[in-house]
Design a protein around this motif. Structure first.
Motif, mmCIF file in Angstrom:
data_model
loop_
_atom_site.group_PDB
_atom_site.id
_atom_site.type_symbol
_atom_site.label_atom_id
_atom_site.label_comp_id
_atom_site.label_asym_id
_atom_site.label_seq_id
_atom_site.Cartn_x
_atom_site.Cartn_y
_atom_site.Cartn_z
ATOM 1 N N GLN A 14 0.830 -1.210 0.000
ATOM 2 C CA GLN A 14 0.000 0.000 0.000
ATOM 3 C C GLN A 14 0.869 1.268 0.000
ATOM 4 O O GLN A 14 1.725 1.444 0.875
ATOM 5 C CB GLN A 14 -0.899 -0.006 1.252
ATOM 6 N N SER A 38 -6.049 9.670 3.830
ATOM 7 C CA SER A 38 -5.411 10.153 2.598
ATOM 8 C C SER A 38 -3.907 10.356 2.751
ATOM 9 O O SER A 38 -3.231 10.721 1.791
ATOM 10 C CB SER A 38 -6.084 11.453 2.134
ATOM 11 N N GLY A 39 -3.382 10.185 3.971
ATOM 12 C CA GLY A 39 -1.928 10.240 4.153
ATOM 13 C C GLY A 39 -1.413 11.504 4.825
ATOM 14 O O GLY A 39 -0.198 11.726 4.884
ATOM 15 N N THR A 42 0.765 10.804 7.997
ATOM 16 C CA THR A 42 2.005 10.138 7.585
ATOM 17 C C THR A 42 2.963 11.152 6.971
ATOM 18 O O THR A 42 4.162 11.160 7.287
ATOM 19 C CB THR A 42 1.689 9.010 6.581
HETATM 20 N N1 LIG Z 1 2.137 1.945 10.600
HETATM 21 C C1 LIG Z 1 1.287 1.689 9.598
HETATM 22 N N2 LIG Z 1 1.241 0.498 9.013
HETATM 23 C C2 LIG Z 1 0.410 0.235 7.974
HETATM 24 N N3 LIG Z 1 -0.437 1.151 7.453
HETATM 25 C C3 LIG Z 1 -0.445 2.377 8.004
HETATM 26 C C4 LIG Z 1 0.415 2.707 9.095
HETATM 27 N N4 LIG Z 1 0.190 4.019 9.421
HETATM 28 C C5 LIG Z 1 -0.764 4.466 8.577
HETATM 29 N N5 LIG Z 1 -1.163 3.486 7.734
HETATM 30 C C6 LIG Z 1 -2.159 3.605 6.659
HETATM 31 O O1 LIG Z 1 -1.812 4.719 5.858
HETATM 32 C C7 LIG Z 1 -2.959 5.387 5.381
HETATM 33 C C8 LIG Z 1 -2.806 6.867 5.677
HETATM 34 O O2 LIG Z 1 -2.876 7.091 7.085
HETATM 35 P P1 LIG Z 1 -2.756 8.543 7.711
HETATM 36 O O3 LIG Z 1 -2.885 8.416 9.184
HETATM 37 O O4 LIG Z 1 -1.558 9.220 7.171
HETATM 38 O O5 LIG Z 1 -4.045 9.245 7.092
HETATM 39 P P2 LIG Z 1 -4.753 10.617 7.476
HETATM 40 O O6 LIG Z 1 -5.030 11.305 6.195
HETATM 41 O O7 LIG Z 1 -3.945 11.347 8.485
HETATM 42 O O8 LIG Z 1 -6.086 10.075 8.108
HETATM 43 P P3 LIG Z 1 -7.024 10.671 9.285
HETATM 44 O O9 LIG Z 1 -7.575 11.947 8.744
HETATM 45 O O10 LIG Z 1 -8.071 9.616 9.435
HETATM 46 O O11 LIG Z 1 -6.164 10.852 10.492
HETATM 47 C C9 LIG Z 1 -4.145 4.729 6.049
HETATM 48 O O12 LIG Z 1 -4.758 3.879 5.130
HETATM 49 C C10 LIG Z 1 -3.540 3.967 7.191
HETATM 50 O O13 LIG Z 1 -4.285 2.826 7.478
#
Ligand SMILES: Nc1ncnc2c1ncn2[C@@H]1O[C@H](COP(=O)(O)OP(=O)(O)OP(=O)(O)O)[C@@H](O)[C@H]1O
Length: 312
Positions: A14, A38-39, A42
């Motif tokens: 992914q 959406s990331g 991360t």
């Molecule tokens: N340590 C990890 N291992 C595997 N997948 C991960 C990990 N951390 C995040 N993900 C996946 O990465 C994707 C992005 O996550 P992220 O937390 O960056 O999103 P976000 O946009 O901040 O979401 P939200 O608004 O819900 O906080 C998600 O599908 C999440 O499940």
């Protein structure tokens, strides 16, 4: 300045952040918005290396963030998260002093800094400094969380939904605090938020993420007027667009010649607030005054309606 260059993060197969490049100019706020997953988080966490990228580079003031040990990097970058993450068994003053203490500041300098920050966040140091986090309201804890992130005067502050848990009134206050502090210290801020209103209000630029990709990165007025895709348009909320556009402008920029009856609107109020006041009072125009109370002219419903229309 923060330079993110072709940054990608993969977990197994992914791709959660996909080849993102963006530059955050010094002393500005970039707001990252996008749907859940959406990331956004991360991407933010790759800046202070709580998450290691699969590929790409991030530079802070021209220096690769991999050129120093991660713990040292993290001491130089402020980080504030939803739920504030305060240490429950340390007082407010001790919480704020965490990073300066790690950096070996002397006692006097630390005490001065703690006092300065508490005053800046309108918390009386004598009263609040010795309290424990559970003795504060949610909004006060939030302010202490941001104060702690700013304690060692970082050039860069990362914020992940910092105001998410606050009620609307305290949230507005916290946003105003942040803007004042950003001006005061000239901090470069990246703020992750779910709230488009917040992004438009605080962001000099807005980054829109979708499925790990950066789909648009532009000034709020441009995102509102020229959304790069139907996804961005939906996120912006088409029914809210004219009001969001007005919230970006000041009354001082909409002043017309002439006079009007009624209570004057300050020139630094938003055009959106002025329209609300005009509609609420049922008047076609209201007088405008500057901060010294001097009459500047008037603001009219007709004038504001023109400003709320899609820019050419
Ligand atoms: N340590 C990890 N291992 C595997 N997948 C991960 C990990 N951390 C995040 N993900 C996946 O990465 C994707 C992005 O996550 P992220 O937390 O960056 O999103 P976000 O946009 O901040 O979401 P939200 O608004 O819900 O906080 C998600 O599908 C999440 O499940």
């Amino acid at each position: 300045m923060i330079e993110i260059e072709n940054i990608t993060k993969r977990y197994d197969k992914q791709t959660v952040v996909n080849d993102v490049s963006m530059v955050v100019e010094p002393r500005t706020i970039a707001a990252i918005v996008g749907t859940s997953g959406s990331g956004k988080t991360t991407l933010l966490r790759m800046i202070n290396r709580l998450v290691e990228p699969t590929s790409g580079t991030i530079k802070l003031d021209g220096v690769d963030n991999h050129s120093l040990p991660d713990y040292e990097l993290r001491r130089s970058i402020g980080y504030a998260i939803q739920g504030h993450g305060l240490f429950p068994h340390r007082t407010v003053a001790q919480n704020i002093a965490t990073v300066p203490l790690l950096l070996g500041w002397d006692r006097e300098r630390i005490d001065e800094r703690v006092d300065e920050l508490l005053k800046l966040f309108q918390l009386d140091p004598a009263d609040f400094g010795p309290r424990y986090p559970h003795e504060l309201s949610g909004g006060q804890q939030q302010r202490v969380g941001v104060a702690r992130a700013l304690a060692a005067k970082p050039n860069v502050l990362l914020m992940d939904e910092p105001f998410g848990a606050l009620d609307p009134i305290i949230r507005t206050k916290a946003q105003e605090d942040l803007l004042a502090i950003q001006k005061h210290f000239g901090t470069t801020i990246i703020l992750v938020t779910h709230d488009m209103e917040e992004a438009v209000h605080l962001g000099h630029k807005i980054a829109v993420m979708d499925g790990g990709k950066l789909v648009q990165y532009a000034r709020p007025a441009e995102i509102l007027a020229k959304p790069a895709s139907s996804f961005v348009e939906t996120l912006v909320g088409s029914s809210e667009r004219p009001f969001r556009l007005l919230s970006l402008g000041r009354v001082g920029d909409a002043v017309e010649k002439g006079s009007a009856e009624g209570e004057a609107i300050p020139a630094d109020a938003s055009q959106r607030d002025a329209l609300a006041e005009l509609l609420w009072t049922g008047k076609p125009a209201l007088p405008v005054k500057d901060t010294d109370g001097k009459a500047l002219g008037r603001v009219t419903v007709d004038g504001l309606v023109k400003l709320a229309a899609r820019p050419a």
